[in-house]
Design an enzyme around this catalytic site. Structure first.
Site, PDB file in Angstrom:
ATOM      1  N   GLU A  21      -3.933   3.744   6.149  1.00  0.00           N
ATOM      2  CA  GLU A  21      -3.734   3.303   4.788  1.00  0.00           C
ATOM      3  C   GLU A  21      -4.482   4.290   4.037  1.00  0.00           C
ATOM      4  O   GLU A  21      -4.164   4.797   3.083  1.00  0.00           O
ATOM      5  CB  GLU A  21      -4.392   2.156   4.664  1.00  0.00           C
ATOM      6  CG  GLU A  21      -4.414   1.682   3.385  1.00  0.00           C
ATOM      7  CD  GLU A  21      -4.996   0.395   2.812  1.00  0.00           C
ATOM      8  OE1 GLU A  21      -4.827  -0.591   3.801  1.00  0.00           O
ATOM      9  OE2 GLU A  21      -5.524   0.047   1.812  1.00  0.00           O
ATOM     10  N   ARG A  55       0.901  -1.264  -0.090  1.00  0.00           N
ATOM     11  CA  ARG A  55       0.028   0.005   0.029  1.00  0.00           C
ATOM     12  C   ARG A  55       0.776   1.268   0.065  1.00  0.00           C
ATOM     13  O   ARG A  55       0.660   2.265   0.564  1.00  0.00           O
ATOM     14  CB  ARG A  55      -1.061  -0.062   1.137  1.00  0.00           C
ATOM     15  CG  ARG A  55      -1.774  -0.940   1.332  1.00  0.00           C
ATOM     16  CD  ARG A  55      -2.931  -1.233  -0.163  1.00  0.00           C
ATOM     17  NE  ARG A  55      -3.711  -2.307   0.244  1.00  0.00           N
ATOM     18  CZ  ARG A  55      -3.090  -3.496  -0.239  1.00  0.00           C
ATOM     19  NH1 ARG A  55      -2.035  -3.648  -0.926  1.00  0.00           N
ATOM     20  NH2 ARG A  55      -3.678  -4.697   0.021  1.00  0.00           N
ATOM     21  N   SER A  86      -9.962  -0.444   4.116  1.00  0.00           N
ATOM     22  CA  SER A  86      -9.216  -0.539   5.319  1.00  0.00           C
ATOM     23  C   SER A  86      -8.647   0.925   5.669  1.00  0.00           C
ATOM     24  O   SER A  86      -7.988   1.785   4.802  1.00  0.00           O
ATOM     25  CB  SER A  86      -8.057  -1.462   5.345  1.00  0.00           C
ATOM     26  OG  SER A  86      -8.407  -2.937   5.029  1.00  0.00           O
TER      27      SER A  86
HETATM   28  C1  LIG Z   1     -15.049  -1.251  -0.151  1.00  0.00           C
HETATM   29  C2  LIG Z   1     -13.831  -1.036  -0.447  1.00  0.00           C
HETATM   30  C3  LIG Z   1     -13.001  -2.067  -0.424  1.00  0.00           C
HETATM   31  C4  LIG Z   1     -11.727  -1.745  -0.967  1.00  0.00           C
HETATM   32  N1  LIG Z   1     -10.866  -2.807  -0.988  1.00  0.00           N
HETATM   33  C5  LIG Z   1      -9.566  -2.577  -1.030  1.00  0.00           C
HETATM   34  C6  LIG Z   1      -8.671  -3.885  -1.314  1.00  0.00           C
HETATM   35  O1  LIG Z   1      -9.001  -4.938  -1.434  1.00  0.00           O
HETATM   36  N2  LIG Z   1      -7.224  -3.544  -1.857  1.00  0.00           N
HETATM   37  C7  LIG Z   1      -6.856  -2.046  -1.843  1.00  0.00           C
HETATM   38  O2  LIG Z   1      -5.612  -2.168  -2.000  1.00  0.00           O
HETATM   39  N3  LIG Z   1      -7.589  -1.082  -1.583  1.00  0.00           N
HETATM   40  C8  LIG Z   1      -8.969  -1.382  -1.180  1.00  0.00           C
HETATM   41  N4  LIG Z   1      -9.695  -0.278  -1.156  1.00  0.00           N
HETATM   42  C9  LIG Z   1      -9.376   1.293  -1.136  1.00  0.00           C
HETATM   43  C10 LIG Z   1      -9.392   1.851  -2.380  1.00  0.00           C
HETATM   44  O3  LIG Z   1     -10.292   1.167  -3.434  1.00  0.00           O
HETATM   45  C11 LIG Z   1      -8.033   1.593  -3.307  1.00  0.00           C
HETATM   46  O4  LIG Z   1      -6.893   2.323  -2.769  1.00  0.00           O
HETATM   47  C12 LIG Z   1      -8.167   2.542  -4.789  1.00  0.00           C
HETATM   48  O5  LIG Z   1      -6.982   2.104  -5.432  1.00  0.00           O
HETATM   49  C13 LIG Z   1      -8.177   3.895  -4.628  1.00  0.00           C
HETATM   50  O6  LIG Z   1      -8.478   4.186  -5.929  1.00  0.00           O
HETATM   51  P1  LIG Z   1      -9.169   5.818  -6.136  1.00  0.00           P
HETATM   52  O7  LIG Z   1      -9.352   6.132  -7.628  1.00  0.00           O
HETATM   53  O8  LIG Z   1     -10.621   5.939  -5.425  1.00  0.00           O
HETATM   54  O9  LIG Z   1      -8.122   6.817  -5.541  1.00  0.00           O
HETATM   55  P2  LIG Z   1      -8.382   7.921  -4.260  1.00  0.00           P
HETATM   56  O10 LIG Z   1      -9.074   7.471  -3.120  1.00  0.00           O
HETATM   57  O11 LIG Z   1      -9.176   8.984  -5.019  1.00  0.00           O
HETATM   58  O12 LIG Z   1      -7.061   8.612  -4.076  1.00  0.00           O
HETATM   59  C14 LIG Z   1      -5.963   7.708  -3.362  1.00  0.00           C
HETATM   60  C15 LIG Z   1      -4.503   8.264  -3.555  1.00  0.00           C
HETATM   61  O13 LIG Z   1      -4.173   8.278  -4.884  1.00  0.00           O
HETATM   62  C16 LIG Z   1      -3.626   9.790  -5.111  1.00  0.00           C
HETATM   63  N5  LIG Z   1      -4.161   9.596  -6.800  1.00  0.00           N
HETATM   64  C17 LIG Z   1      -5.357   9.154  -7.148  1.00  0.00           C
HETATM   65  N6  LIG Z   1      -5.280   9.284  -8.654  1.00  0.00           N
HETATM   66  C18 LIG Z   1      -4.250   9.918  -9.014  1.00  0.00           C
HETATM   67  C19 LIG Z   1      -3.525  10.199 -10.181  1.00  0.00           C
HETATM   68  N7  LIG Z   1      -4.222  10.226 -11.147  1.00  0.00           N
HETATM   69  N8  LIG Z   1      -2.145  10.840  -9.960  1.00  0.00           N
HETATM   70  C20 LIG Z   1      -1.907  11.043  -8.915  1.00  0.00           C
HETATM   71  N9  LIG Z   1      -2.276  10.680  -7.676  1.00  0.00           N
HETATM   72  C21 LIG Z   1      -3.401  10.294  -7.734  1.00  0.00           C
HETATM   73  C22 LIG Z   1      -4.689  10.472  -4.425  1.00  0.00           C
HETATM   74  O14 LIG Z   1      -3.970  11.841  -4.210  1.00  0.00           O
HETATM   75  C23 LIG Z   1      -4.528   9.815  -2.914  1.00  0.00           C
HETATM   76  O15 LIG Z   1      -3.554   9.992  -2.499  1.00  0.00           O
HETATM   77  C24 LIG Z   1     -11.084  -0.455  -0.841  1.00  0.00           C
HETATM   78  C25 LIG Z   1     -12.083   0.788  -0.864  1.00  0.00           C
HETATM   79  C26 LIG Z   1     -13.201   0.463  -0.510  1.00  0.00           C
HETATM   80  C27 LIG Z   1     -14.363   1.513  -0.453  1.00  0.00           C
END
Ligand SMILES: Cc1cc2nc3c(=O)[nH]c(=O)nc-3n(C[C@H](O)[C@H](O)[C@H](O)COP(=O)(O)OP(=O)(O)OC[C@H]3O[C@@H](n4cnc5c(N)ncnc54)[C@H](O)[C@@H]3O)c2cc1C
Length: 308
Positions: free
Chosen positions: A292, A172, A221
């Site tokens: 995280e 992560r 998480s």
């Molecule tokens: C129900 C649920 C289950 C989940 N299960 C998992 C799991 O099994 N494993 C896991 O790893 N995660 C899990 N997650 C967490 C999440 O889904 C992941 O971390 C996901 O990859 C985040 O993607 P996002 O586009 O929503 O990023 P965001 O939440 O919008 O951003 C996350 C980070 O990435 C940065 N970021 C986003 N896009 C860019 C970009 N284009 N350029 C630069 N920086 C950027 C943001 O600044 C921030 O720091 C879960 C979340 C939920 C709600």
């Protein structure tokens, strides 16, 4: 003024004073100066250059599924590729996608093309950009395992190609800088039989459905596991904190590392559960849990217990 300058040329979405609660899986988050979804990569570069020239506070976000945003007014611009930068291609065993493509689409398409590697990520919400920044992983697979290269936009607006040896990926964690916009990525997967892929996908999706409180809003998480054999959720559970509720936020009974929003939770409610968990776990086990989830708009004291 920056806002009017961007508005002059953008064909994308520019929402002034936008509530971030509309753009996070928690459904929590206050107003930002503007939420900007550029029309294409050329507009994006222009916007990034302008924002840096003006020294304006800004955050790059994906679909907000790993984000806790404070409820107070945040004097920053949010720039997202979500729902905009969506170009996607798959040829033989190589995938090229822009950062606004949803990870779910990439997983689905790779399975359809009998490619193995990403099927265990089924059900992880979010965009490709967020997945790379977070090095998203599940059931033993991490997105970085199959990475060939990533295009980023630097703060000066230059597109640079990075290779896995340029980026430090851990559990992560990635070493992308907060001023680097992740623009697109290329992956190389292996082929496998339909049955093998289907089995791995099934294990992951059954595991997710049985272990996670998917009916409620959350950001996944909250804390990182202190190490691979010690789950943060187990520590929270053993500390007797499951079910603890502040306002409409609760430490899930189903999975102690998921803090859920029952409907009207405030950022402060989630933050107080974070402080409480950190405090009790530190007192009981001598471990200060690391977040995280990513946060926007908080002071350190809002997320750490004073006496730890
Ligand atoms: C129900 C649920 C289950 C989940 N299960 C998992 C799991 O099994 N494993 C896991 O790893 N995660 C899990 N997650 C967490 C999440 O889904 C992941 O971390 C996901 O990859 C985040 O993607 P996002 O586009 O929503 O990023 P965001 O939440 O919008 O951003 C996350 C980070 O990435 C940065 N970021 C986003 N896009 C860019 C970009 N284009 N350029 C630069 N920086 C950027 C943001 O600044 C921030 O720091 C879960 C979340 C939920 C709600």
């Amino acid at each position: 003024m920056l806002i009017s300058e961007i508005k002059k040329f953008t064909k994308g979405i520019f929402l002034d004073n936008e509530l971030m609660s509309k753009h996070t899986s928690y459904g929590i988050g206050g107003k930002v100066l503007a939420y900007i979804r550029p029309f294409d990569r050329y507009e994006l570069i222009k916007i990034i250059k302008l924002i840096h020239r003006n020294n304006s506070e800004h955050y790059f976000v994906g679909s907000g599924s790993n984000l806790l945003v404070n409820d107070k007014k945040i004097n920053a611009y949010i720039i997202t590729p979500a729902k905009a930068l969506k170009s996607f291609g798959i040829e033989n065993n190589v995938i090229i996608a822009e950062s606004g493509v949803m990870l779910g689409k990439i997983v689905k398409e790779s399975i359809k093309h009998n490619l193995t590697g990403l099927e265990s990520l089924v059900g992880v919400p979010g965009t490709l950009g967020g997945a790379l920044m977070m090095n998203a992983g599940a059931w033993g697979a991490e997105i970085s395992n199959y990475l060939v290269s990533v295009e980023i936009i630097s703060s000066s607006g230059k597109i640079k190609t990075l290779y896995p040896e340029d980026i430090d990926f851990k559990y992560r964690y990635s070493s992308f800088k907060s001023n680097e916009f992740i623009l697109s990525a290329k992956f190389k997967l292996n082929t496998a039989s339909k049955d093998e892929i289907k089995n791995k996908k099934l294990i992951a999706s059954k595991g997710r459905i049985s272990s996670q409180p998917l009916k409620f809003r959350s950001a996944g998480s909250v804390f990182k596991n202190p190490h691979s054999k010690l789950a943060a959720g187990l520590l929270i559970d053993e500390a007797g904190l499951k079910g603890t509720r502040h306002g409409d936020a609760e430490i899930s009974e189903h999975h102690a590392n998921f803090f859920i929003n029952h409907g009207n939770a405030k950022a402060a409610d989630i933050a107080s559960l974070i402080r409480l968990s950190r405090k009790i776990i530190y007192q009981k086990f001598g471990i200060m849990l690391e977040l995280e989830i990513k946060t926007i708009g908080f002071n350190k004291s809002e997320l750490f217990p004073y006496d730890a």
